[in-house]
Enzyme design. Structure first.
Site, PDB file in Angstrom:
ATOM      1  N   SER A 160       0.698  -1.196   0.064  1.00 37.10           N
ATOM      2  CA  SER A 160       0.069   0.236  -0.015  1.00 37.10           C
ATOM      3  C   SER A 160       0.961   1.300   0.141  1.00 37.10           C
ATOM      4  O   SER A 160       2.075   1.112   0.373  1.00 37.10           O
ATOM      5  CB  SER A 160      -1.069   0.005   1.152  1.00 37.10           C
ATOM      6  OG  SER A 160      -1.547   1.174   1.498  1.00 37.10           O
TER       7      SER A 160
ATOM      8  N   TYR B  62      -3.469   0.079  10.054  1.00 46.01           N
ATOM      9  CA  TYR B  62      -3.235  -0.484   8.778  1.00 46.01           C
ATOM     10  C   TYR B  62      -1.948  -0.173   8.186  1.00 46.01           C
ATOM     11  O   TYR B  62      -1.305  -1.034   7.578  1.00 46.01           O
ATOM     12  CB  TYR B  62      -4.508   0.222   7.910  1.00 46.01           C
ATOM     13  CG  TYR B  62      -4.500  -0.180   6.481  1.00 46.01           C
ATOM     14  CD1 TYR B  62      -5.356  -1.141   6.139  1.00 46.01           C
ATOM     15  CD2 TYR B  62      -3.816   0.516   5.438  1.00 46.01           C
ATOM     16  CE1 TYR B  62      -5.207  -1.630   4.651  1.00 46.01           C
ATOM     17  CE2 TYR B  62      -3.630   0.138   4.114  1.00 46.01           C
ATOM     18  CZ  TYR B  62      -4.665  -0.868   3.730  1.00 46.01           C
ATOM     19  OH  TYR B  62      -4.406  -1.197   2.299  1.00 46.01           O
TER      20      TYR B  62
END
Length: 254
Positions: A145, A158
């Site tokens: 990510s 996250y």
């Protein structure tokens, strides 16, 4: 050159591929000749995804398991290898998101994020890699990510998990490259998916994103397919431990 990016004869397992980016990548890989294995935890959703691919003429199987359940993963991978065939490429795509201010983030939700987004990658990769080592070939692609490199308000767990997956990718490369196994990562920028729909619908955030990204727009999930095909194919046989950002230039901009 016609065979450099071909996936004909390749069997590819994608975790979390019944919807969203995972499904889009599964379709893109199937279009290049791959036999894909759809994974999820909801039987109906996975069956619908596989049926869509079959209706388009592709070969698609289903394997239901929770990536964070070690016993379930071992059982599922054994069944795939024995009854469908050896896994040539693994995509660790399964992931979840939760949003809270850091000082108010519930521990149970931290644990859920780490279990799926980080520990699940370790469990599935270890289970599949043992078999790839025995065969002396294979490819593993971890979906990372922007948050593998950058922080963002309300999603600290996250980011912590995706940062860990970046380093897991590099550590796996160091240990597995000698066995002719390539381990790389794809780091998507901001793509319009069910997981990001709330942000897409937020006019203020979308305006900020378009100004922050050199390409000046959200990404389309189909734009990840090229990277997925490259890292699955012969074209990437000497690419290892690499994190490929597909972000419209966001990481390059100040």
């Amino acid at each position: 050159m016609n065979t450099l990016f071909s996936l004909a004869g390749k069997r590819i397992l994608l975790t979390g591929s019944a919807q969203g980016i995972g499904f889009v990548m599964a379709r893109g890989l199937a279009e290049q000749g791959a036999e894909v294995i759809i994974n999820g935890t909801h039987a109906e959703r996975a069956e619908n995804a596989a049926m869509k691919l079959r209706d388009e003429g592709f070969t698609a199987h289903i394997s239901l398991f929770n990536v964070a359940d070690e016993a379930a993963v071992e059982q599922a991978i054994t069944q795939i290898e024995n009854h469908i065939g050896p896994i040539d490429v693994l995509f660790n795509n399964a992931g979840i998101q939760r949003r809270h201010p850091f000082t108010e983030f519930p521990l149970n939700e931290w644990n859920d994020i780490i279990a799926t987004n980080q520990t699940g990658v370790f469990i599935v990769s270890q289970c599949v890699a043992k078999r790839m080592v025995a065969r002396k070939k294979g490819k593993i692609v971890n979906i990372c990510s922007m948050q593998s490199e950058l922080g963002r308000d309300t999603i600290t767990p996250y980011a912590a998990a995706k940062g860990a997956v970046k380093m897991l990718t590099r550590g796996m490369c160091v240990e597995l490259a000698r066995h002719n196994i390539q381990v790389n990562g794809i780091a998507p920028g901001y793509f319009q998916t069910p997981m990001t729909q709330a942000l897409v619908d937020n006019a203020e955030f979308s305006e900020w994103l378009c100004k922050r990204t050199p390409a000046a727009r959200w990404g389309n999930p189909e734009e990840l397919v090229g990277a997925a095909v490259f890292l699955s194919s012969k074209a990437s046989d000497f690419v290892n431990g690499h994190l490929l950002f597909v972000d419209g230039g966001m990481l390059a901009a100040v």
